[in-house]
Design an enzyme around this catalytic site. Structure first.
Site, PDB file in Angstrom:
ATOM      1  N   GLY A   3       0.833  -1.200   0.000  1.00  0.00           N
ATOM      2  CA  GLY A   3       0.000   0.000   0.000  1.00  0.00           C
ATOM      3  C   GLY A   3       0.861   1.240   0.000  1.00  0.00           C
ATOM      4  O   GLY A   3       2.051   1.182   0.320  1.00  0.00           O
TER       5      GLY A   3
ATOM      6  N   CYS B 205       5.270  -6.121   1.832  1.00  0.00           N
ATOM      7  CA  CYS B 205       5.640  -4.705   1.891  1.00  0.00           C
ATOM      8  C   CYS B 205       4.842  -4.006   3.000  1.00  0.00           C
ATOM      9  O   CYS B 205       5.075  -4.245   4.174  1.00  0.00           O
ATOM     10  CB  CYS B 205       5.465  -4.048   0.528  1.00  0.00           C
ATOM     11  N   TYR B 206       3.884  -3.148   2.660  1.00  0.00           N
ATOM     12  CA  TYR B 206       3.086  -2.480   3.693  1.00  0.00           C
ATOM     13  C   TYR B 206       2.385  -3.512   4.578  1.00  0.00           C
ATOM     14  O   TYR B 206       2.219  -3.290   5.780  1.00  0.00           O
ATOM     15  CB  TYR B 206       2.058  -1.554   3.056  1.00  0.00           C
TER      16      TYR B 206
ATOM     17  N   HIS C 290       8.287  -7.293  -3.408  1.00  0.00           N
ATOM     18  CA  HIS C 290       7.026  -7.651  -4.077  1.00  0.00           C
ATOM     19  C   HIS C 290       7.212  -8.929  -4.906  1.00  0.00           C
ATOM     20  O   HIS C 290       7.678  -8.874  -6.043  1.00  0.00           O
ATOM     21  CB  HIS C 290       6.557  -6.507  -4.979  1.00  0.00           C
TER      22      HIS C 290
ATOM     23  N   GLU D 195       4.954 -10.628  -6.306  1.00  0.00           N
ATOM     24  CA  GLU D 195       3.921 -10.768  -7.334  1.00  0.00           C
ATOM     25  C   GLU D 195       4.322 -10.176  -8.688  1.00  0.00           C
ATOM     26  O   GLU D 195       3.703 -10.498  -9.706  1.00  0.00           O
ATOM     27  CB  GLU D 195       2.614 -10.118  -6.850  1.00  0.00           C
TER      28      GLU D 195
ATOM     29  N   ASP E 256     -15.613 -10.682 -23.510  1.00  0.00           N
ATOM     30  CA  ASP E 256     -16.348 -11.009 -22.285  1.00  0.00           C
ATOM     31  C   ASP E 256     -17.787 -11.429 -22.571  1.00  0.00           C
ATOM     32  O   ASP E 256     -18.249 -12.472 -22.105  1.00  0.00           O
ATOM     33  CB  ASP E 256     -16.329  -9.819 -21.325  1.00  0.00           C
TER      34      ASP E 256
ATOM     35  N   LYS F  51      -9.393 -11.207 -17.176  1.00  0.00           N
ATOM     36  CA  LYS F  51      -9.561 -11.293 -18.629  1.00  0.00           C
ATOM     37  C   LYS F  51      -8.857 -12.519 -19.218  1.00  0.00           C
ATOM     38  O   LYS F  51      -9.422 -13.221 -20.058  1.00  0.00           O
ATOM     39  CB  LYS F  51      -9.031 -10.014 -19.282  1.00  0.00           C
TER      40      LYS F  51
END
Length: 522
Positions: free
Chosen positions: A54, A87-88, A174, A176, A232, A378
């Site tokens: 964050g 992290c945060y 991070h 990710e 979609d 997606k």
């Protein structure tokens, strides 16, 4: 029910990436705001919880804090809840437990090299010296009681930690993002080794479960779906048709703002190939009449949205007469990023542009909403489309704005401008496909500018329109970079557009990234 890991969002720009990486490990993941009550999360019976990064500092007024009850949660079997702070998220854990968090003397943004001190659990298989991605101005200066360091970097003595008596972990970097070399492995270690997840969630398993769920919810009632021809709504139409057959009717509206050949192509694909009940409405005259003289982008969107609702309501009445009963359900192609945006703990972000399919239809239509993909990203919808036999030409299509070409004709929209843009866009996309470049970019399109310039063709002076070409690379559209298309290719496309389209005498290429620009021009 599949095993799941829940991610608490503290406002990080990377929160969606965490969810995607966990799903890539075969574990279903969901995102909730960090303000949700711990008992609500515990009631969902997750196998583990991840605390996102964050932008705040934990000691700032108004900064989101971690409820201590989160660190005391148990799983359904009574075992302690595994937690990973990123992290945060790590700083919030440490701050809650009495550890020290301070502003770093040297902020760390970018690449760093991780020295692994203990590789027995979270960091199993992660070589020392691996690159990780840092993005923080604060750092831990003192560990909470019962915690120990399991990795460090040159600038961060506390880069990864572990609780000694609980399955609680934290990393300052991070895992990710793709810039962290073994980040996916770290999240897999958390999901499989620490949380004990089997990793049995796949898009294929989702299809069969969702079809059964749709049948149970709909019963013998009827469903309508607004079909645009995009990824979609197209994949949703095929999924619903497989589940319900003729209990589904798709409404396809020609608003006069479609791409070249799209009106015919969509009808052929869904009516003739998939044999789906299709109610096609050509309302192009109505839309263009109402758009006449309108130049402000948001005003265009409002007019198009309101007119669509009017046309959709009329089409629904016609379907009701044909069926001798009113459809009870409305299906929409809402995706998970739309849902996440609406539940951010900071509230919905500032409106950059109105999205056409999020909250687009009025409540008085009295439909029960079905959103089969509201839990998916997606790329997962594309995979499901492939499993359902949706043609690659549809599931591989670039994103297309709800207001269609109206927001790619800058300024006033009329038939002449739309016809010019359709031809230019068709040439650009056709050549990208012919040169095997289409799948290398996230999105590509032409824009007609409200500018005329002097040109010369043969011995004659021309004063005609300018066309801009836009192509970007991206993972999810949240950020994007302009595509480095070969110069020879751009020259070839420019020559075709200028030579073949009477009314365009100049072509430009957009080299703006997002941010600061948006992908679309309006």
């Amino acid at each position: 029910m599949h095993e799941r890991i829940i991610i608490l969002d503290f406002g990080a720009q990377y929160t969606q990436l965490i969810a995607r990486r966990v799903r890539e490990a075969g574990v279903f993941s969901e995102i909730y705001p960090c303000t949700i009550a711990p008992e609500e999360i515990e009631a969902k019976q997750p196998m583990g919880v991840i605390l996102s990064g964050g932008p705040s500092s934990v000691y700032d007024d108004g900064a989101p804090q971690l409820d201590p009850a989160y660190l005391e949660m148990s799983r359904a079997d009574g075992s302690p809840m595994p937690i990973l702070g990123i992290c945060y998220g790590l700083q919030a854990m440490a701050h809650t437990l009495g550890g020290g968090v301070e502003r770093a003397s040297r902020r760390e943004f970018g690449r760093a090299h991780l020295d692994v001190d203990d590789d027995t659990d979270l960091l199993t298989g992660i070589p020392s010296g691996s690159q990780v991605w840092m993005s923080h101005g604060d750092h831990l200066t003192r560990l909470p009681d019962d915690y120990e360091v399991i990795a460090h970097t040159d600038n961060a003595p506390i880069a990864a930690v572990r609780a000694i008596s609980l399955p609680h972990f934290g990393v300052q970097f991070h895992p990710e993002v793709v810039h962290t070399d073994h980040g996916r492995q770290i999240l897999e270690n958390f999901a499989h080794r620490i949380c004990g997840c089997r990793g049995d969630w796949t898009p294929a398993s989702f299809v069969e479960e969702k079809k059964q769920e749709i049948r149970e919810v709909v019963g013998d009632e009827h469903v309508i779906l607004g079909l645009s021809g995009g990824v979609d709504s197209s994949v949703a139409a095929v999924l619903l048709h497989e589940a319900l057959g003729d209990q589904l009717t798709c409404i396809f509206v020609n608003n006069g703002l479609l791409r070249k050949g799209e009106w015919e192509q969509v009808q052929t694909t869904f009516r003739d190939h998939f044999h789906i009940r299709l109610h096609a409405v050509d309302a192009s005259d109505l839309f263009l009449e109402r758009l006449a003289g309108v130049t402000e982008p948001e005003r265009k969107r409002v007019i198009i949205g309101n007119t669509f609702i009017e046309v959709f309501e009329h089409a629904t009445e016609e379907i009701s007469e044909e069926l001798h009963r009113a459809p009870k359900f409305l299906a929409q192609g809402t995706l998970y990023p739309d849902v996440i945006e609406s539940v951010s703990f900071k509230g919905p972000s500032a409106t950059i542009k109105t999205h056409h399919n999020v909250g687009g239809l009025p409540e008085e239509l009295n439909f029960t909403i079905i959103e089969p993909f509201r839990e998916l990203f997606k790329d997962e919808v594309r995979m499901i489309g492939g499993l359902l036999g949706v043609p690659p030409s549809i599931i591989g299509r670039h994103p297309f704005p709800g207001p269609g070409l109206a927001v790619r004709v800058l300024g006033a929209v009329d038939r002449e401008a739309l016809d010019l843009l359709r031809e230019a866009d068709y040439i650009f996309i056709n050549e990208l496909q012919r040169y095997s470049l289409y799948d290398q970019v996230w999105q590509a399109f032409a824009v007609l500018l409200p500018v005329q310039t002097v040109g010369v063709m043969g011995d004659l002076r021309t004063y005609e329109n300018v066309c801009a070409l836009r192509a970007v690379t991206s993972v999810d559209g949240m950020t994007a970079d302009w595509a480095r298309l070969p110069h020879d290719f751009l020259s070839h496309v420019s020559s075709r557009i200028v030579n073949e389209i009477r009314g365009i005498n100049r072509v430009a290429y957009d080299i703006s990234s997002k941010p600061p620009a948006t992908i679309e021009w309006e």
